[in-house]
Write an enzyme that holds these catalytic residues in place. Structure first.
Site, PDB file in Angstrom:
ATOM      1  N   HIS A  20       0.824  -1.212   0.000  1.00  0.00           N
ATOM      2  CA  HIS A  20       0.000   0.000   0.000  1.00  0.00           C
ATOM      3  C   HIS A  20       0.864   1.271   0.000  1.00  0.00           C
ATOM      4  O   HIS A  20       0.381   2.339  -0.314  1.00  0.00           O
ATOM      5  CB  HIS A  20      -0.907  -0.004   1.238  1.00  0.00           C
ATOM      6  N   ASN A  66      -7.048   6.944   3.728  1.00  0.00           N
ATOM      7  CA  ASN A  66      -8.464   7.271   3.536  1.00  0.00           C
ATOM      8  C   ASN A  66      -8.768   8.765   3.483  1.00  0.00           C
ATOM      9  O   ASN A  66      -9.887   9.152   3.160  1.00  0.00           O
ATOM     10  CB  ASN A  66      -9.317   6.617   4.631  1.00  0.00           C
ATOM     11  N   ASP A  91      -0.810   2.043  -5.425  1.00  0.00           N
ATOM     12  CA  ASP A  91      -0.822   0.606  -5.642  1.00  0.00           C
ATOM     13  C   ASP A  91      -2.126   0.216  -6.331  1.00  0.00           C
ATOM     14  O   ASP A  91      -3.123   0.930  -6.225  1.00  0.00           O
ATOM     15  CB  ASP A  91      -0.696  -0.137  -4.305  1.00  0.00           C
ATOM     16  N   ASN A 112      -9.300   3.338  -1.471  1.00  0.00           N
ATOM     17  CA  ASN A 112      -9.798   4.395  -0.582  1.00  0.00           C
ATOM     18  C   ASN A 112      -9.067   5.723  -0.739  1.00  0.00           C
ATOM     19  O   ASN A 112      -9.658   6.787  -0.599  1.00  0.00           O
ATOM     20  CB  ASN A 112      -9.768   3.930   0.870  1.00  0.00           C
TER      21      ASN A 112
END
Length: 186
Positions: A20, A66, A91, A112
């Site tokens: 991530h 987020n 990613d 997100n």
């Protein structure tokens, strides 16, 4: 000409080398190569590099994935950089590991960080470099997968892929988005 490169990731040592955080990894590579240091800025770690007469502001949001749109909105506004000169590095589970895809716009695809940027900007009309991390995880376990480190085999290939991703980022500023996509999206 000014450009904004936004690498998506999560702050904290527990996330440092996870799939991530590939956006952070690409910007870390660029900063190191250009002997630039990240400073703590508003909603992000920030630095600036110069390349072929262009100025690139590198932004690693500190808001966690987020809420990435907060940093994007702040730096676009405060630096007066048009969205057309922004590239988000992220990613992507839908792309096999080792593949890089640049797009002028597109859906968040369940990501997100991209969702929040889209909500903040009010559209999905911004360029993104999608770094394939593959989808080698059991059904329903994608969160565990993206928050885990790359495999040993992947880690061997990672330096060359990060270098190519960094070249793509700078290429957007030197030859433009369309030509960069034509050259690298093979």
């Amino acid at each position: 000409m000014k450009y904004l490169l936004v690498g998506l990731g999560n702050i904290g040592p527990e996330y440092a080398d996870t799939r991530h955080n590939i956006g952070f990894m690409v910007l870390n590579y660029l900063a190191k190569k250009h002997e630039a240091q990240f400073d703590v800025g508003r909603h992000a770690f920030v630095t600036e590099i110069k390349y072929k007469g262009k100025s690139f502001t590198l932004v690693k949001p500190t808001t966690y994935m987020n809420l990435s749109g907060k940093a994007v909105a702040h730096y676009l506004s405060s630096l007066k950089i048009p969205v057309a000169n922004m590239l988000v590095i992220t990613d992507d589970l839908a792309i096999p590991f080792g593949k890089l895809r640049m797009r002028a716009k597109g859906s968040a695809g369940g990501h997100n960080g991209l969702k929040h940027i889209e909500e903040t900007l009010g559209n999905n009309e911004y360029a993104r470099l999608r770094f394939g991390v593959g989808s080698n995880y059991p059904k329903g376990r994608q969160v565990d997968y993206v928050l885990s480190p790359f495999s040993n085999e992947e880690q061997e290939q990672l330096p060359a892929l990060i270098e190519t991703a960094a070249e793509m980022c700078l290429s957007v500023g030197t030859i433009g988005l369309e030509r960069t996509m034509n050259f690298y999206n093979k």
